[in-house]
Write a protein that holds these residues in place. Structure first.
Motif, mmCIF file in Angstrom:
data_model
loop_
_atom_site.group_PDB
_atom_site.id
_atom_site.type_symbol
_atom_site.label_atom_id
_atom_site.label_comp_id
_atom_site.label_asym_id
_atom_site.label_seq_id
_atom_site.Cartn_x
_atom_site.Cartn_y
_atom_site.Cartn_z
ATOM 1 N N ILE A 92 0.833 -1.202 0.000
ATOM 2 C CA ILE A 92 0.000 0.000 0.000
ATOM 3 C C ILE A 92 0.868 1.253 0.000
ATOM 4 O O ILE A 92 0.441 2.325 -0.420
ATOM 5 C CB ILE A 92 -0.955 0.001 1.218
ATOM 6 N N SER A 93 2.122 1.121 0.462
ATOM 7 C CA SER A 93 3.078 2.218 0.393
ATOM 8 C C SER A 93 4.348 1.729 -0.277
ATOM 9 O O SER A 93 4.975 0.765 0.183
ATOM 10 C CB SER A 93 3.410 2.758 1.788
ATOM 11 N N GLY A 94 4.730 2.413 -1.344
ATOM 12 C CA GLY A 94 5.949 2.053 -2.071
ATOM 13 C C GLY A 94 7.042 3.091 -1.939
ATOM 14 O O GLY A 94 7.989 3.097 -2.718
ATOM 15 N N ASN A 95 6.906 4.006 -0.968
ATOM 16 C CA ASN A 95 7.897 5.045 -0.660
ATOM 17 C C ASN A 95 7.958 6.178 -1.678
ATOM 18 O O ASN A 95 8.819 7.041 -1.579
ATOM 19 C CB ASN A 95 9.302 4.454 -0.475
ATOM 20 N N PHE A 96 7.059 6.197 -2.638
ATOM 21 C CA PHE A 96 6.954 7.346 -3.539
ATOM 22 C C PHE A 96 6.000 8.367 -2.924
ATOM 23 O O PHE A 96 5.692 9.370 -3.523
ATOM 24 C CB PHE A 96 6.463 6.871 -4.920
ATOM 25 N N CYS A 97 5.578 8.109 -1.677
ATOM 26 C CA CYS A 97 4.614 8.995 -1.009
ATOM 27 C C CYS A 97 5.180 10.403 -0.738
ATOM 28 O O CYS A 97 4.529 11.370 -1.139
ATOM 29 C CB CYS A 97 4.114 8.380 0.296
ATOM 30 N N SER A 98 6.260 10.635 -0.023
ATOM 31 C CA SER A 98 7.109 9.716 0.732
ATOM 32 C C SER A 98 7.018 10.123 2.194
ATOM 33 O O SER A 98 7.112 11.307 2.499
ATOM 34 C CB SER A 98 8.549 9.818 0.235
ATOM 35 N N ASP A 99 6.855 9.168 3.097
ATOM 36 C CA ASP A 99 6.547 9.464 4.490
ATOM 37 C C ASP A 99 7.738 9.188 5.405
ATOM 38 O O ASP A 99 8.354 8.128 5.335
ATOM 39 C CB ASP A 99 5.355 8.608 4.923
#
Length: 437
Positions: free
Chosen positions: A223-230
């Motif tokens: 659900i998160s691929g680090n292109f968010c990025s948080d």
């Protein structure tokens, strides 16, 4: 004194027959569970936690939302800086920190801003992001979904699917990046007065479920691929923004620079260019073109119950200074593209999203001390009249406080007072005795 029942439970936790994490559910008493867990920990490690307070905290308030397996709490002093004159309003800014000089310095910056007529802030963007990573059998198939998502014809349909997740979530944009047969999809949406990670994640899950109809070969890796990025430095947040994007500016008069900040306009302009701009470039900084924005952001975050780990992207800041009005006065600004804050926690889901898990409401803004600090700023809770306005106001206060902090620290450096002030305010008498003995 512990009762015989408590003593037996402590022994069982030490032996491992009762899991430490299960004490709250087994006992139905959060305070008692924390005490027993602490006693068991001290026995297992052979180390006493004499300086860590246990009493005086509402352990019920953190159950299932803030901290698991508590054994006490850490005390952090809260100072006050201000008044900060911002967009015509005055704010007393709470700062939780263990660093000497920080509150005093920010307070001096607030005085300089106030004496010069105040600062102005503008909210540039407001949108939280989540970016899942999906995989296909071929790069061609991944590209097909990329083109589908970026086609404006499909956006309205995807928005309807996404927006079902919450009455506050509104899909704003979708940005894709491809790496071979892997596709990273960055969703951006409004989240009202909540920071909105759970909200946007739920909306993303709804869209992914919908996309499986036309793309059944899509494999959702995360659900998160680090292109968010948080919670990590990333150029995408520095360039595109995340959360609240804010710019704050003020004109500080020559007299105030001289009398309050104890320096000169030319000295500040030159120092800012060589330190915050050129120096940060030499260091290869990512979003760190400032003196100490993270100091102020962290202190306000801790005081108001924000996620302190999001200080990383929230402290992205470029500080600009130039002489104006014939070279007499100082124009100073801070531009912060990714302030991630909230004043009200919405219902959310644990990892796994809406797949049968229980809804819960959590977050540090719900705790009594942090709620008091939010109330001091006039931003506690969600705004019923204008959803999202309280969170946006808090973001502007953060930016205004950063501007004040930048002004004061840069002035101390320009005037050669940084080391002297820290030696005076940032050391205890015990430290000084040890140094001089």
């Amino acid at each position: 004194m512990k009762s015989e029942d408590d003593e037996e439970i402590v022994k069982s936790v030490v032996s491992g027959s009762i899991p430490s994490y299960s004490l709250e559910s087994k006992l139905g008493d959060c305070r008692r569970a924390a005490s027993i867990r602490r006693e068991a920990l001290e026995r297992k490690t052979g180390r006493l936690l004499l300086g860590l307070p246990l009493e005086g905290f509402d352990y019920e308030s953190i159950l299932g939302q803030c901290c698991e397996m508590p054994i006490g709490y850490v005390q952090i002093p809260v100072g006050i800086a201000g008044p900060l004159l911002l967009n015509g309003g005055e704010y007393m800014v709470p700062m939780a920190t263990t660093e000497g000089c920080l509150v005093a310095s920010t307070n001096r910056g607030c005085k300089a801003v106030f004496s010069s007529g105040g600062a102005t802030t503008i909210l540039l963007k407001d949108g939280m992001t989540r970016a899942p990573v999906v995989r296909f059998g071929t790069a061609a198939r991944a590209a097909s979904l990329k083109f589908f998502l970026e086609d404006r014809i499909n956006f309205d349909t995807l928005s309807i699917v996404f927006n079902k997740s919450s009455r506050f979530a509104r899909l704003q944009s979708i940005q894709c990046s491809i790496a071979g047969k892997n596709l990273y999809i960055r969703f951006t949406c409004s989240t009202g007065d909540a920071m909105g990670m759970n909200m946007v994640s739920k909306g993303v899950q709804n869209v992914l479920d919908f996309l499986h109809i036309d793309f059944p070969d899509m494999d959702v890796i995360g659900i998160s691929g680090n292109f968010c990025s948080d919670k990590k430095p990333a150029a995408v947040n520095w360039i595109e923004g995340r959360g609240k994007s804010v710019v704050c500016e003020a004109v500080i008069t020559e007299e105030v620079v001289r009398k309050v900040l104890k320096t000169t306009v030319p000295a500040l302009v030159e120092l800012n260019m060589l330190k915050n701009l050129a120096g940060s470039a030499v260091a290869g900084s990512l979003g760190g073109f400032n003196a100490h924005a993270a100091n102020i952001v962290s202190a306000i975050f801790i005081a108001t119950g924000q996620d302190p780990a999001q200080n990383i992207e929230s402290s992205h800041c470029i500080t600009m200074m130039e002489a104006v009005n014939g070279g007499k006065d100082l124009h100073v600004s801070v531009t912060m593209p990714a302030i991630e804050i909230e004043v009200a926690k919405r219902e959310g889901w644990a990892a796994g999203q809406n797949r049968g898990l229980t809804k819960k409401v959590g977050g540090g803004t719900q705790l009594a001390s942090q709620a008091a600090c939010l109330n001091l700023l006039g931003v506690k809770g969600a705004s019923k009249e204008s959803p999202g306005s309280n969170a946006r106001l808090l973001a502007t206060i953060v930016a205004g406080s950063v501007l004040a902090g930048e002004l004061s620290l840069m002035s101390a450096i320009a005037d050669g007072q940084l080391v002297k002030s820290h030696m005076k305010y940032n050391r205890s008498n015990q430290d000084m005795t040890a140094i001089t003995s």
